[in-house]
Design an enzyme around this catalytic site. Structure first.
Site, PDB file in Angstrom:
ATOM      1  N   LYS A 175       0.876  -1.175   0.000  1.00 33.84           N
ATOM      2  CA  LYS A 175       0.000   0.000   0.000  1.00 33.84           C
ATOM      3  C   LYS A 175       0.915   1.227   0.000  1.00 33.84           C
ATOM      4  CE  LYS A 175      -1.943   3.012   1.901  1.00 33.84           C
ATOM      5  NZ  LYS A 175      -1.730   4.427   1.535  1.00 33.84           N
ATOM      6  N   GLY A 228       6.919   4.955   8.274  1.00 32.87           N
ATOM      7  CA  GLY A 228       6.125   6.180   8.256  1.00 32.87           C
ATOM      8  C   GLY A 228       6.174   6.875   9.597  1.00 32.87           C
ATOM      9  N   SER A 229       5.111   7.588   9.914  1.00 34.64           N
ATOM     10  CA  SER A 229       5.124   8.404  11.127  1.00 34.64           C
ATOM     11  C   SER A 229       4.909   7.556  12.376  1.00 34.64           C
ATOM     12  CB  SER A 229       4.051   9.485  11.045  1.00 34.64           C
ATOM     13  OG  SER A 229       2.777   8.892  11.058  1.00 34.64           O
ATOM     14  N   THR A 230       5.383   8.066  13.490  1.00 41.22           N
ATOM     15  CA  THR A 230       5.217   7.380  14.769  1.00 41.22           C
ATOM     16  C   THR A 230       3.730   7.262  15.114  1.00 41.22           C
ATOM     17  OG1 THR A 230       7.399   7.985  15.555  1.00 41.22           O
ATOM     18  CG2 THR A 230       5.742   7.573  17.243  1.00 41.22           C
ATOM     19  N   GLY A 233       2.307   4.529  13.096  1.00 44.06           N
ATOM     20  CA  GLY A 233       2.898   3.274  13.577  1.00 44.06           C
ATOM     21  C   GLY A 233       2.119   2.714  14.761  1.00 44.06           C
ATOM     22  N   GLU A 250       9.365   1.166  11.162  1.00 38.18           N
ATOM     23  CA  GLU A 250      10.483   2.088  10.996  1.00 38.18           C
ATOM     24  C   GLU A 250       9.863   3.478  10.972  1.00 38.18           C
ATOM     25  OE1 GLU A 250      12.650   4.622   9.890  1.00 38.18           O
ATOM     26  OE2 GLU A 250      12.810   3.759   7.878  1.00 38.18           O
ATOM     27  N   CYS A 284      13.791  10.122   7.428  1.00 35.99           N
ATOM     28  CA  CYS A 284      13.500   9.745   8.817  1.00 35.99           C
ATOM     29  C   CYS A 284      14.739   9.886   9.690  1.00 35.99           C
ATOM     30  CB  CYS A 284      12.957   8.330   8.865  1.00 35.99           C
ATOM     31  SG  CYS A 284      13.952   7.151   7.968  1.00 35.99           S
ATOM     32  N   GLU A 383       9.447  15.973  15.130  1.00 39.82           N
ATOM     33  CA  GLU A 383       9.943  15.792  13.769  1.00 39.82           C
ATOM     34  C   GLU A 383       9.250  16.792  12.832  1.00 39.82           C
ATOM     35  OE1 GLU A 383       8.922  12.021  11.763  1.00 39.82           O
ATOM     36  OE2 GLU A 383      11.031  11.947  11.197  1.00 39.82           O
TER      37      GLU A 383
HETATM   38  P1  NAI Z   1       1.911   8.543   7.576  1.00 38.09           P
HETATM   39  O1  NAI Z   1       2.738   7.766   8.519  1.00 38.09           O
HETATM   40  O2  NAI Z   1       0.520   8.886   8.023  1.00 38.09           O
HETATM   41  O3  NAI Z   1       1.829   7.757   6.177  1.00 38.09           O
HETATM   42  C1  NAI Z   1       2.694   6.699   5.813  1.00 38.09           C
HETATM   43  C2  NAI Z   1       1.873   5.556   5.225  1.00 38.09           C
HETATM   44  O4  NAI Z   1       0.939   5.093   6.190  1.00 38.09           O
HETATM   45  C3  NAI Z   1       1.040   5.970   4.008  1.00 38.09           C
HETATM   46  O5  NAI Z   1       1.036   4.897   3.081  1.00 38.09           O
HETATM   47  C4  NAI Z   1      -0.329   6.152   4.586  1.00 38.09           C
HETATM   48  O6  NAI Z   1      -1.354   5.978   3.647  1.00 38.09           O
HETATM   49  C5  NAI Z   1      -0.360   5.071   5.633  1.00 38.09           C
HETATM   50  N1  NAI Z   1      -1.353   5.271   6.690  1.00 38.09           N
HETATM   51  C6  NAI Z   1      -1.811   6.433   7.194  1.00 38.09           C
HETATM   52  N2  NAI Z   1      -2.724   6.207   8.153  1.00 38.09           N
HETATM   53  C7  NAI Z   1      -2.852   4.866   8.257  1.00 38.09           C
HETATM   54  C8  NAI Z   1      -3.649   4.002   9.072  1.00 38.09           C
HETATM   55  N3  NAI Z   1      -4.504   4.471   9.973  1.00 38.09           N
HETATM   56  N4  NAI Z   1      -3.509   2.665   8.919  1.00 38.09           N
HETATM   57  C9  NAI Z   1      -2.646   2.160   8.024  1.00 38.09           C
HETATM   58  N5  NAI Z   1      -1.875   2.922   7.219  1.00 38.09           N
HETATM   59  C10 NAI Z   1      -1.984   4.257   7.334  1.00 38.09           C
HETATM   60  O7  NAI Z   1       2.706   9.861   7.180  1.00 38.09           O
HETATM   61  P2  NAI Z   1       2.163  11.237   6.552  1.00 38.09           P
HETATM   62  O8  NAI Z   1       0.823  11.561   7.151  1.00 38.09           O
HETATM   63  O9  NAI Z   1       2.278  11.165   5.095  1.00 38.09           O
HETATM   64  O10 NAI Z   1       3.251  12.263   7.094  1.00 38.09           O
HETATM   65  C11 NAI Z   1       3.161  12.793   8.412  1.00 38.09           C
HETATM   66  C12 NAI Z   1       4.511  12.836   9.077  1.00 38.09           C
HETATM   67  O11 NAI Z   1       5.014  11.523   9.223  1.00 38.09           O
HETATM   68  C13 NAI Z   1       5.622  13.561   8.339  1.00 38.09           C
HETATM   69  O12 NAI Z   1       5.591  14.941   8.548  1.00 38.09           O
HETATM   70  C14 NAI Z   1       6.833  12.941   8.952  1.00 38.09           C
HETATM   71  O13 NAI Z   1       7.125  13.561  10.173  1.00 38.09           O
HETATM   72  C15 NAI Z   1       6.422  11.517   9.216  1.00 38.09           C
HETATM   73  N6  NAI Z   1       6.908  10.583   8.175  1.00 38.09           N
HETATM   74  C16 NAI Z   1       7.976   9.797   8.438  1.00 38.09           C
HETATM   75  C17 NAI Z   1       8.480   8.962   7.476  1.00 38.09           C
HETATM   76  C18 NAI Z   1       9.665   8.097   7.729  1.00 38.09           C
HETATM   77  O14 NAI Z   1      10.379   7.778   6.795  1.00 38.09           O
HETATM   78  N7  NAI Z   1       9.879   7.625   8.937  1.00 38.09           N
HETATM   79  C19 NAI Z   1       7.922   8.923   6.123  1.00 38.09           C
HETATM   80  C20 NAI Z   1       6.749   9.738   5.960  1.00 38.09           C
HETATM   81  C21 NAI Z   1       6.290  10.541   6.948  1.00 38.09           C
HETATM   82 MG    MG Z   2      -0.828  10.656   8.109  1.00 37.56          MG
END
Ligand code: NAI
Ligand code: MG
Length: 489
Positions: A175, A228-230, A233, A250, A284, A383
């Site tokens: 996804k 993705g985000s904490t 996670g 991660e 990250c 972050e």
């Molecule tokens: P996010 O963590 O919400 O999105 C990452 C993935 O998770 C996307 O594929 C999203 O569709 C999916 N996702 C979102 N909500 C979900 C849920 N309830 N259940 C399952 N999957 C879900 O990140 P977002 O909203 O794009 O960015 C927000 C913040 O997250 C950024 O500002 C940054 O601080 C952090 N981030 C960290 C990353 C890393 O590499 N550790 C990468 C992207 C964002």
């Molecule tokens: Mg989000």
């Protein structure tokens, strides 16, 4: 306008609901493509296809050497399409063409080659056992993997999961993030063309709250791998707990990058620039808390800031561009909010701190430096995920360590020093999954990567990651002529 469907069971299919969404090119604000928007129903179809391929397809039963050979062939196909994949990814998320062509995509293919080579090196043990029995372990694939990935390095972060999963004989449902739906579809297409059987790789785009949530709570997914985000996670771990499925996470970071007075200042300046501004700060592991020893503080900042001000921001497809746009309007808003908070809390905004409006409709920001930041300010704790660095002074090793470790995160860290013993004391003391010494933000397919504390758990890359995509089965064979007869019947 190009249209993209989901990739399920080797077929391209529209969403069950008929819904689509627009994918935006962050450099222009214009529409890049129309994408099928999957939800629970599409995820369910993809999981069924992955299950079928796992249980009855050729993949999991293929000779490991053949699987490895096929993965090498796929890698060769990806090398042949390096330019295409790099451009597709740059159009998806705004990474500069140098960042995709020279770093992200080659690194992803290298990971695939690393695990192609591991496919026939996954082995169990013969256990120490008495002569009347024979005990051994098998390392078996887990089954159907659910991978939820972010937008900052879509192909690379997918490959960190896909390559070890495939090498071990699993099948997968991916996804991608809503901001970057296209490059992973193109990756899947190329991998199919190179011979990956139907159903082994499935890709469903859609919202995190529907498609992502459906994948992480699906009762027929055997393991969830997330980057993705904490905050997300935590939701994923909760969803996976319904079916008690293992997760690897991660997550975010607020990584300390520490410059001692005995470092080579020029090298430390250059490395720290890469540490924070690479990929527009959307990393990250970014060295977003830059600790500088007081004795060199002013000198370091002068040299750092003058280089920051000469970073060329612009069209990501232009090879002379050093910094592209942020991924979305929403991320720009997040950055602006943090920059305001930084100023309100008394940090000194030395350069940047504004959008770059001269580049049309793209989501461009100016590389930004805050100095005189204290470790308890919001911009040193949370972050930002943008090109914003918080420079914090420190006195000595102990001060640096206590400030560096005073965070909810523990992903990466950096130390700049020419004192060998000091570098190793710091490497021991830093509470993080990675410590860089006299460099920053380096990755290698052989080197385990992951976080401590709220940066997550599990280690991707390296031999270690195979443990997350295999499970151990113990086989106990009784060789004795006199069999167990406890009840004496
Ligand atoms: P996010 O963590 O919400 O999105 C990452 C993935 O998770 C996307 O594929 C999203 O569709 C999916 N996702 C979102 N909500 C979900 C849920 N309830 N259940 C399952 N999957 C879900 O990140 P977002 O909203 O794009 O960015 C927000 C913040 O997250 C950024 O500002 C940054 O601080 C952090 N981030 C960290 C990353 C890393 O590499 N550790 C990468 C992207 C964002
Ligand atoms: Mg989000």
């Amino acid at each position: 306008m190009k249209e993209y469907q989901s990739f399920i069971g080797g077929q391209w299919v529209g969403s069950q609901s008929g819904k689509t969404f627009e994918s935006i090119n962050p450099a222009t604000g214009e529409i890049n493509g129309i994408v099928a928007e999957g939800d629970e129903k599409d995820v369910d179809l993809a999981v069924k296809a992955a299950r079928k391929a796992f249980e009855s397809g050729p993949w999991s039963s293929m000779a490991p050497s053949d699987r490895g050979r096929l993965l090498y062939k796929v890698a060769q196909k990806l090398w042949e399409n390096l330019d295409y994949l790099a451009e597709t990814e740059s159009n998806d998320n705004g990474l500069t063409i140098n960042e995709t062509k020279m770093i992200a995509i080659p690194a992803a293919i290298d990971v695939l080659e690393f695990y192609a080579g591991m496919a026939n090196k996954i082995q169990g043990d013969t256990l120490a056992s008495p002569s009347n029995r024979f005990n051994f372990t098998l390392r078996e694939p887990i089954g159907v993997i659910g991978a939820i990935v972010p937008w900052n390095f879509p192909i690379m972060l997918t490959m960190w999961k896909l390559a070890p999963a495939l090498a071990a004989g699993n099948t997968i449902v991916i996804k991608p993030a809503e901001q970057t739906p296209i490059s992973i579809l193109e990756l899947a297409r190329l991998m199919q063309e190179a011979g990956i059987p139907d159903g082994v790789i499935n890709v469903v785009n859609g919202r995190g709250s529907s498609a992502g949530a459906a994948l992480s709570s699906h009762s027929d997914v055997d393991k969830i791998a997330f980057t993705g985000s904490t905050a997300t996670g935590k939701l994923i771990m909760r969803a996976a707990s319904n079916n008690l499925r293992p997760v690897s996470l991660e997550l975010g970071g607020k990584s300390p990058n520490i410059v001692f007075e005995d470092a080579d200042i020029e090298e430390a300046v250059n490395g720290s620039l890469f540490g924070i501004y690479f990929a527009q700060g959307q990393v990250c592991a970014a060295g977003s808390r830059l600790f500088v020893q007081k004795s060199i503080y002013d000198n370091f900042i002068d040299r750092f800031v003058s280089k920051v001000e000469s970073i060329r921001v612009g069209n990501p497809l232009d090879p002379s561009t050093q910094m592209g746009p942020q991924v979305s309007e929403q991320q720009l808003n997040v950055i602006e909010r943090y920059v305001q908070i930084g100023q309100d809390e008394g940090a000194k905004l030395v350069t940047g701190g504004r959008r770059n409006q001269s580049l049309g409709g793209g989501f461009f920001y100016t590389p930004t430096v805050f100095t005189d930041v204290s470790n308890d300010m919001t911009i040193a704790k949370e972050e930002i995920f943008g090109p914003v660095v918080s420079i914090i002074p420190f006195t000595d090793e102990e001060d640096a360590l206590s400030k560096a470790n005073n965070t909810i995160y523990g992903l990466a860290s950096g130390v700049w020093t020419n004192d060998l013993s000091r570098s190793l004391r710091m490497a021991r003391g830093l509470n993080a999954g990675t410590v860089y010494v006299n460099t920053y933000s380096m990755l290698d397919s052989t080197a385990p990567f992951g976080g401590n504390k709220q940066s997550g758990f599990g280690r991707e890359l390296g031999i270690e990651a195979l443990n997350m995509y295999t499970k151990t089965k113990h086989v106990w064979v009784d060789l004795s002529k006199e069999k167990l007869n406890w009840y004496g019947f």
